[in-house]
Design an enzyme around this catalytic site. Sequence first.
Site, PDB file in Angstrom:
ATOM      1  N   SER A 125       0.339 -16.716  11.350  1.00 43.98           N
ATOM      2  CA  SER A 125      -0.916 -15.953  11.277  1.00 43.98           C
ATOM      3  C   SER A 125      -1.455 -15.856  10.474  1.00 43.98           C
ATOM      4  CB  SER A 125      -0.095 -15.278  10.318  1.00 43.98           C
ATOM      5  OG  SER A 125      -0.652 -13.471   9.153  1.00 43.98           O
ATOM      6  N   TYR A 150       6.476 -13.795   2.636  1.00 44.18           N
ATOM      7  CA  TYR A 150       5.955 -13.776   3.769  1.00 44.18           C
ATOM      8  C   TYR A 150       5.320 -14.717   4.396  1.00 44.18           C
ATOM      9  CZ  TYR A 150       3.393 -11.945   8.063  1.00 44.18           C
ATOM     10  OH  TYR A 150       3.058 -12.158   9.454  1.00 44.18           O
ATOM     11  N   LYS A 154       5.819 -18.196   7.172  1.00 43.67           N
ATOM     12  CA  LYS A 154       4.203 -19.069   7.997  1.00 43.67           C
ATOM     13  C   LYS A 154       3.955 -20.874   7.965  1.00 43.67           C
ATOM     14  CE  LYS A 154       4.474 -15.113  10.601  1.00 43.67           C
ATOM     15  NZ  LYS A 154       6.078 -15.318  11.988  1.00 43.67           N
TER      16      LYS A 154
HETATM   17  C1  UD1 Z   1      -1.059  -7.768   7.191  1.00 42.83           C
HETATM   18  C2  UD1 Z   1      -0.567  -8.491   6.103  1.00 42.83           C
HETATM   19  C3  UD1 Z   1      -0.424  -9.995   6.775  1.00 42.83           C
HETATM   20  C4  UD1 Z   1       0.535  -9.627   8.423  1.00 42.83           C
HETATM   21  C5  UD1 Z   1      -0.152  -8.231   8.964  1.00 42.83           C
HETATM   22  C6  UD1 Z   1       0.504  -8.330  10.080  1.00 42.83           C
HETATM   23  C7  UD1 Z   1      -0.853  -8.454   3.889  1.00 42.83           C
HETATM   24  C8  UD1 Z   1      -2.055  -9.027   2.707  1.00 42.83           C
HETATM   25  N1  UD1 Z   1      -1.692  -8.900   4.895  1.00 42.83           N
HETATM   26  O1  UD1 Z   1      -2.490  -7.468   7.243  1.00 42.83           O
HETATM   27  O2  UD1 Z   1      -0.072 -11.208   6.622  1.00 42.83           O
HETATM   28  O3  UD1 Z   1       1.002 -10.535   8.927  1.00 42.83           O
HETATM   29  O4  UD1 Z   1      -0.303  -7.468   8.338  1.00 42.83           O
HETATM   30  O5  UD1 Z   1       1.606  -7.613  10.103  1.00 42.83           O
HETATM   31  O6  UD1 Z   1      -0.024  -6.686   3.535  1.00 42.83           O
HETATM   32  N2  UD1 Z   1      -5.305  -0.029   5.418  1.00 42.83           N
HETATM   33  C9  UD1 Z   1      -6.056   0.741   4.692  1.00 42.83           C
HETATM   34  N3  UD1 Z   1      -5.021   1.584   5.179  1.00 42.83           N
HETATM   35  C10 UD1 Z   1      -3.087   1.848   5.238  1.00 42.83           C
HETATM   36  C11 UD1 Z   1      -3.036   1.074   5.695  1.00 42.83           C
HETATM   37  C12 UD1 Z   1      -3.918  -0.697   5.833  1.00 42.83           C
HETATM   38  O7  UD1 Z   1      -6.281   0.713   4.504  1.00 42.83           O
HETATM   39  O8  UD1 Z   1      -2.247   3.009   5.573  1.00 42.83           O
HETATM   40  C13 UD1 Z   1      -5.915  -1.422   5.822  1.00 42.83           C
HETATM   41  C14 UD1 Z   1      -5.545  -2.238   4.575  1.00 42.83           C
HETATM   42  O9  UD1 Z   1      -5.917  -2.321   3.370  1.00 42.83           O
HETATM   43  C15 UD1 Z   1      -6.334  -3.676   4.822  1.00 42.83           C
HETATM   44  C16 UD1 Z   1      -6.776  -3.224   6.493  1.00 42.83           C
HETATM   45  O10 UD1 Z   1      -6.104  -1.507   6.637  1.00 42.83           O
HETATM   46  O11 UD1 Z   1      -7.925  -3.479   5.032  1.00 42.83           O
HETATM   47  C17 UD1 Z   1      -5.535  -4.086   7.556  1.00 42.83           C
HETATM   48  O12 UD1 Z   1      -4.408  -3.236   6.860  1.00 42.83           O
HETATM   49  P1  UD1 Z   1      -3.011  -3.991   8.160  1.00 42.83           P
HETATM   50  O13 UD1 Z   1      -2.530  -3.293   9.033  1.00 42.83           O
HETATM   51  O14 UD1 Z   1      -2.272  -3.954   6.892  1.00 42.83           O
HETATM   52  O15 UD1 Z   1      -3.209  -5.665   8.082  1.00 42.83           O
HETATM   53  P2  UD1 Z   1      -3.195  -6.856   6.736  1.00 42.83           P
HETATM   54  O16 UD1 Z   1      -3.310  -6.053   6.183  1.00 42.83           O
HETATM   55  O17 UD1 Z   1      -4.711  -7.766   7.759  1.00 42.83           O
END
Ligand code: UD1
Length: 339
Positions: A125, A150, A154
């Site tokens: 990842s 987690y 990795k």
């Molecule tokens: C997350 C994990 C990462 C993992 C990946 C796949 C973290 C810090 N990272 O990545 O380790 O490999 O998921 O499972 O948790 N967001 C919102 N609202 C929501 C959900 C997300 O604003 O309800 C935003 C988050 O703050 C982020 C972006 O959307 O900025 C992407 O979020 P997400 O899909 O959870 O992925 P990551 O956080 O990048």
Amino acid sequence: MHTILVTGGLGFIGAHTTVALQEQGFEVIIIDNLSNTRLSVLDGITAISGKKPIFYKIDLKEKGSISQVFKAHKIAGVIHFAASKAVNESVENPLLYYQNNLTSLVNLLQVMLENDCQNIIFSSSCTVYGQADTLPINEDAPIKPAESPYGNTKQIGEEILLDTTKASVLKAIALRYFNPIGAHHSALIGELPLGVPQNLIPFVTQTAAGIRPLLSIFGADYPTIDGTAVRDYIHVVDLANAHVKAVARLLDKKQIDAFEVFNVGTGKGTSVLQVIKTFEKVNHLKLNYKIVGRRAGDITAAYADTAKANTILGWSATQSLEDALISAWKWQKKLQSSK
Ligand code: UD1
């Protein structure tokens, strides 16, 4: 025709990779413990490819069961997806994550070497980079201290592979995924989040479907184009195809180093607000959302330098964010209608 073992093959990325392998003529054997998916995914795979993979319901923590599979089949290579992946859960229950993700890998590698199987692709990842100092992120960027157990699994997983390639005949490729999203265009397979989704896209589609009343945007005060965090969203079908390229590289003995690492992303950064606007536009609907505080552990921005995958693996992303968001919504509607 080579046989590839896909662990976690009924999961989100595993199922799409199984289809991609079958389309390229590989035989696929799936091992999955069904802890975070459903057996019906097997039907989805079979409906797309016309070929039912061999399936074993096995937990990789049981080494003896893995051995039996290797005794029963001549396995040319392994793609190892099986792992727990909820960041929050890993913070609450680190030992579960270290046990699940690391014991499984060690067991699998031991059985592979006992059975003269030398080739493995590891599901890593971009989380290993943390907040990188420069963007886009290339594979030489330093590994940052993990934000969660987690993420640490990795990093340790990669180290286990590196050490094992030095000490044995093992050949390994770690693919560092950016943010996998979307679904197969047929809507026969896709993501199956259990409970409240933690990731952005399933939360978006469930909000659009009325399952969640409101989407929270975690932070609008980041130093980015519109204040929301930036990620590299990669279509899961493109990601699946990267695995097929990586398998071919191993089987064709094209590797330069016994352990190699590739970023798998689009190279394009997209903000949370841009994702939401694009989702609304391509699917002709409005999302109910509001801005809330930042989520602990989130980084500002991450997107891939894909040059290494482009030139050495001969792979590049072909599908757009629009394609991915259309497919994600189509899949969500399919899930609703089949309830
Ligand atoms: C997350 C994990 C990462 C993992 C990946 C796949 C973290 C810090 N990272 O990545 O380790 O490999 O998921 O499972 O948790 N967001 C919102 N609202 C929501 C959900 C997300 O604003 O309800 C935003 C988050 O703050 C982020 C972006 O959307 O900025 C992407 O979020 P997400 O899909 O959870 O992925 P990551 O956080 O990048």
